[in-house]
Design a protein around this motif. Sequence first.
Motif, PDB file in Angstrom:
ATOM      1  N   GLU A  84      20.161   7.320  -1.304  1.00 50.35           N
ATOM      2  CA  GLU A  84      21.540   6.970  -1.014  1.00 50.35           C
ATOM      3  C   GLU A  84      21.863   5.646  -1.695  1.00 50.35           C
ATOM      4  N   ASN A  85      23.165   5.396  -1.877  1.00 48.35           N
ATOM      5  CA  ASN A  85      23.619   4.127  -2.413  1.00 48.35           C
ATOM      6  C   ASN A  85      23.730   3.105  -1.278  1.00 48.35           C
ATOM      7  N   ARG A  86      23.201   1.907  -1.532  1.00 45.79           N
ATOM      8  CA  ARG A  86      23.272   0.828  -0.568  1.00 45.79           C
ATOM      9  C   ARG A  86      24.200  -0.254  -1.120  1.00 45.79           C
ATOM     10  N   GLN A 116      26.356   2.419 -12.549  1.00 43.02           N
ATOM     11  CA  GLN A 116      25.771   1.229 -11.922  1.00 43.02           C
ATOM     12  C   GLN A 116      25.162   0.303 -12.965  1.00 43.02           C
ATOM     13  N   TRP A 127      15.333  -1.264  -3.476  1.00 40.33           N
ATOM     14  CA  TRP A 127      15.691  -0.278  -4.491  1.00 40.33           C
ATOM     15  C   TRP A 127      14.899   1.027  -4.338  1.00 40.33           C
ATOM     16  N   PHE A 183      18.659   3.796 -12.421  1.00 42.62           N
ATOM     17  CA  PHE A 183      19.992   3.669 -11.836  1.00 42.62           C
ATOM     18  C   PHE A 183      20.982   4.579 -12.564  1.00 42.62           C
ATOM     19  N   LEU A 193      27.068  -1.458  -5.526  1.00 42.46           N
ATOM     20  CA  LEU A 193      26.339  -0.315  -5.003  1.00 42.46           C
ATOM     21  C   LEU A 193      25.044  -0.150  -5.796  1.00 42.46           C
ATOM     22  N   VAL A 194      23.918  -0.072  -5.091  1.00 42.31           N
ATOM     23  CA  VAL A 194      22.603   0.040  -5.721  1.00 42.31           C
ATOM     24  C   VAL A 194      21.921   1.302  -5.179  1.00 42.31           C
ATOM     25  N   TRP A 195      21.453   2.106  -6.099  1.00 40.23           N
ATOM     26  CA  TRP A 195      20.810   3.368  -5.707  1.00 40.23           C
ATOM     27  C   TRP A 195      19.416   3.088  -5.164  1.00 40.23           C
ATOM     28  N   ASN A 196      19.134   3.646  -3.966  1.00 42.21           N
ATOM     29  CA  ASN A 196      17.814   3.543  -3.348  1.00 42.21           C
ATOM     30  C   ASN A 196      17.150   4.908  -3.471  1.00 42.21           C
ATOM     31  N   THR A 227      24.845  -3.232   3.778  1.00 40.49           N
ATOM     32  CA  THR A 227      25.352  -1.895   4.126  1.00 40.49           C
ATOM     33  C   THR A 227      25.576  -1.775   5.627  1.00 40.49           C
TER      34      THR A 227
END
Length: 583
Positions: free
Chosen positions: A320-322, A289, A269, A285, A312-315, A349
Amino acid sequence: MSKWTIETPSAACAALLLIVLGGLAGAAWQALDAWERIWLGLLLLIAAGTSIWLIGKLRAHPASTPQQLDASAMRYRELAETAQDGMWQTDARGKIVHANARLGDMMGIPAQQLLGRSMSEFHDEATLQRLCPLKRPAEQSCIGELQYQHPDGTQRWAMISGRRLYDGHGALTGALVLASDMTKHKRAEQALSVAHAELENRIALRTAQLQDVNARLSAEVAMRAQTEAALARSEERLQEIIAMMPLSLFLKDADSHIVLMNQACEQQWGVQFQDIAEGRDLQHFPAHQNAGFHTADREAFASNKVVIREELVWNALLQENRLVQTHKKPVFDAEGRPQMIIAMGIDITDSKRSEENLQRSLAQLRELSDHQQTIKEEERRRIALDIHDDLGQNLMVLRIDVSLLHARTASAHPRLHSHAQRVLDTIDATIGSVRTIINDLHPSTLELGLGPAAEWLIRQMEGRGSIRYRLHITSDAPNLGLDQRQTSAIFRVLQESLSNIVRHAQASEVEVALAQDDDAIVVRISDNGIGMQPGDDGKRAAFGLKSIRERVHALGGELRIDSQAGRGTALAIHLPQARPAAS
């Protein structure tokens, strides 16, 4: 005159009373306790004194008359017959001179049949030495227990007591013996002994069971202590394992707030746990999400099973979204209320991107293969047309010239005529080969559509072997709504399939069906051969099927294969038909 040998009936009565009391006392002596034995001894002493007094009184009176003696003997016999114990009297030689009915019941022999017989007929010498008064010294008592077998096969017991009989001059006249039946008492003793032994066995078994249970309980107590210690150590190791796990792991409470996450999750994350703890994950997030995460959590609690989703998880670190595949397991408390969510996340991803690239490469490869097949088919068609137009026409002109030469030399030049005939035959064979080459490259019937081309192909296959072919076409249009490219591709698939059947299937019948509906073209090829077999031939056939599958997929169709050993193989091709655009 009576057979009883006592001097007077009264004296005999006293003696008989003593013997009866003695027998009864002996029979019941072992069944009494100490106080009962004392009271029974006092009664016996009183009975003995009374008997001595009675004998003295009787001797003081004058002798009875024979009639009185006979009457007394009859009363004694009635007393003996009605006694509850067996009774018999023997003479001095041991022969039975009297036996009552009770003795006959005990022995299983009528009392009349016992008269004149000796007891040695029923017992062995050791038993007689122990219980027969005539076999023992006069001063020794004759009391003992006898075990014998009844004629009905059962074992019985009796308490025997007896004494010798003397006349008035002291001469031995015989013996009188009483037998008290104690079978019921003995059987009760045996039953009691068996019950006692069974009770002891049960007590021993129960004791062993209790000892075993006690040992198990002790072991369980010790094991519980070890388990508690091991549990404490396991919790410590679990914390270490969670922290070192390469997979992302995090825990959520019933309100979907993060309560624990390992280092892999922090890297996935791009944020530290202390930065999003206590509900601060909502700020980390994006809103959409967070809404998706909460929806998945509620779905897991509602279904009470593991929920797998791609999210989709925000890093924040990579900005970027992973794409993460999450596995969420709901946990409930003892009352069934939601307690927490155990979740694991796998970053897919890169694999998704690789899969998409692979799919694009595969699509490009199929397009390239289809384009290559199209170019190949066009080249075949061009070569076939060139051969037909050039070589075919030249051969036809040559044949005409040779035919004219052959006709003109028939009478004038026989040898030249014969040679011209051989050349003509060679030209005809060459023309046939050229036609075969042209048809192999690009059958002219393909210009008429798939239906006529399939009919021509089946006639060609029938001429080359013994397989019987059947063709079914359910369409009014000869080309079944296919363009030239699709017609050529399906024809080559049909040609490859029939060739595989001839080479590998060992079939005697082949059925080909071409059908057209509103949405698709369906081609079905089936045979009654041996089916797909392992081995080199099977590998070559499988390679041919791969080629067929790629051709069908390149056209956007679907290939289905049903093969069973010994029952043949069926290929079904489903090719979507493009609908005409609305005007």
